[in-house]
Each structure stands twice: as structure tokens, then as C-alpha cells.
Design a protein around this motif. Sequence first.
Motif, mmCIF file in Angstrom:
data_model
loop_
_atom_site.group_PDB
_atom_site.id
_atom_site.type_symbol
_atom_site.label_atom_id
_atom_site.label_comp_id
_atom_site.label_asym_id
_atom_site.label_seq_id
_atom_site.Cartn_x
_atom_site.Cartn_y
_atom_site.Cartn_z
ATOM 1 N N ALA A 195 1.645 7.901 7.310
ATOM 2 C CA ALA A 195 2.294 6.727 6.711
ATOM 3 C C ALA A 195 1.807 5.436 7.355
ATOM 4 C CB ALA A 195 3.807 6.854 6.835
ATOM 5 N N ARG A 196 1.634 5.460 8.677
ATOM 6 C CA ARG A 196 1.140 4.264 9.372
ATOM 7 C C ARG A 196 -0.289 3.943 8.934
ATOM 8 N NH1 ARG A 196 -0.927 2.856 14.919
ATOM 9 N NH2 ARG A 196 -0.318 0.686 15.199
ATOM 10 N N ARG A 232 -9.388 7.726 1.225
ATOM 11 C CA ARG A 232 -8.067 7.159 0.922
ATOM 12 C C ARG A 232 -7.978 5.721 1.416
ATOM 13 N NH1 ARG A 232 -4.204 6.004 -2.334
ATOM 14 N NH2 ARG A 232 -2.151 5.834 -1.375
ATOM 15 N N THR A 233 -8.540 5.436 2.585
ATOM 16 C CA THR A 233 -8.560 4.059 3.097
ATOM 17 C C THR A 233 -9.302 3.155 2.123
ATOM 18 O OG1 THR A 233 -8.442 4.849 5.390
ATOM 19 C CG2 THR A 233 -9.245 2.597 5.042
ATOM 20 N N ALA A 242 -4.178 0.483 6.135
ATOM 21 C CA ALA A 242 -5.176 0.269 5.080
ATOM 22 C C ALA A 242 -4.742 -0.863 4.157
ATOM 23 C CB ALA A 242 -5.398 1.558 4.295
ATOM 24 N N ALA A 243 -3.443 -0.954 3.884
ATOM 25 C CA ALA A 243 -2.935 -2.039 3.034
ATOM 26 C C ALA A 243 -3.143 -3.393 3.714
ATOM 27 C CB ALA A 243 -1.462 -1.807 2.710
ATOM 28 N N GLY A 272 -7.771 4.375 8.333
ATOM 29 C CA GLY A 272 -6.433 4.241 8.896
ATOM 30 C C GLY A 272 -6.046 5.449 9.736
ATOM 31 N N GLU A 273 -4.935 5.319 10.412
ATOM 32 C CA GLU A 273 -4.485 6.349 11.351
ATOM 33 C C GLU A 273 -4.124 7.666 10.657
ATOM 34 O OE1 GLU A 273 -1.580 5.685 14.909
ATOM 35 O OE2 GLU A 273 -0.394 6.565 13.270
ATOM 36 N N THR A 274 -4.398 8.757 11.359
ATOM 37 C CA THR A 274 -3.961 10.099 10.959
ATOM 38 C C THR A 274 -3.051 10.630 12.067
ATOM 39 O OG1 THR A 274 -5.698 11.331 12.105
ATOM 40 C CG2 THR A 274 -6.242 10.490 9.894
#
Length: 195
Positions: A33-34, A64-65, A39-40, A13-15
Motif C-alpha cells: 500500500a505504501r 505497477r509503478t 508511486a502516486a 515503489g516499496e514492496t
Amino acid sequence: MLPHHSFYFLRHGETDWNKARRLQGLTDVPLNARGEEQAALARTIAAGLGLKSIAVSSLSRARRTAEIVNRDLGLPVTHYDTLREFDVGPYEGSTDGSWLEHWFTDGAVEGPESFSNFRQRILGGMIEALTLEHPVLIVAHGGVFWALQRMLGFAELAHIPNAVVARFDPPATVGGPWQITLLSGAPSPQAVITA
């Protein structure tokens, strides 16, 4: 050469550095947060793929993803240093990607890990990861996606957005091309990339 197994690939996901178009390389930038939301959403796609195992880069944005995607699946997760992003050396944190086109042709660029060495590292990691129970989900980085395409004979390198799931399918015939399908919700084909 990669084993002729279908597998799934998910870019993390984005960083904040992705958002600012900064080269991350091995800098361990967390999801923003995005990225957590992305990832969700990827989790809903992954839930319908019949996955049996997850192989993940050891960098925290990928870990984390994978953790978010695996929340309801409870699959075994194996971490691989060999699936980390390429080392961009002095360009860490920079927005200067002017050297990348030369790098993609295996041209020498002082400082970053060479594309050739990076592909060899990724090949070793993928061969190991693809011994896991199938279907396998590889959670890694945009550079890994580029390396996989070049290893599989793709002349043009496509970009994969953050938290998009791609299915890699081996050639249907001897000597035929690999195919990559980018999945959106449902999952339904969004785009097909062929060599």
C-alpha cells in the motif's frame, strides 16, 4: 557506453520485501500500500517533466509503478526484460547482504548474477530504451541504479530510495562526468550525485 542523452530514472515503489530489507532479485513481489502511495507521489513529479515515453522493467513492481505514474500522462510504455533487477540466486528473500561489497568490486560470489554480467545486460537494455522518444523515463530497480552509476564512472555507489525520480545528465564537456539529480516535489533539486 550509454548514448549522451539526458533521461529520467524512477525506482519502483516499496514492496513488503523492501520494508523487511529482503533481497528481491527476480522474485516478483508486488507493491504494498505504501508503494502504491509512493508511486502516486512520483506521478506528480513526472507530470512536470515533459516526458514522451516510458521504458520499464518487466517485473510487476516496476510495471505497477509505471502504470500509476502514467495514469494521467497516457504515454507509450515499453517493457524490457533486460531492465529487470539482478538475479541474487540463493539470496532471494534473504536479509544477508554481506556479500554485496565484494560483488560491487566484480568479485566472484557463488550464486548471484555477476555485477559485470548485470551491467552488460543493463547497458543493452538502456541503449535500446534510449532510442524511444525523449525525454524517456526508465522505471526499474535499485540494482539498475547501481549498475548505471558504475557504467558512468561513479567511484562510490549511491542508494536511491523507493519511488524517487532521478535525472541523469551527460557530461557538459568532452570527458566530463555525468551528473545525477534526485528530484523531490516541485521538482526542485534534492541532491546531486557526481562521478
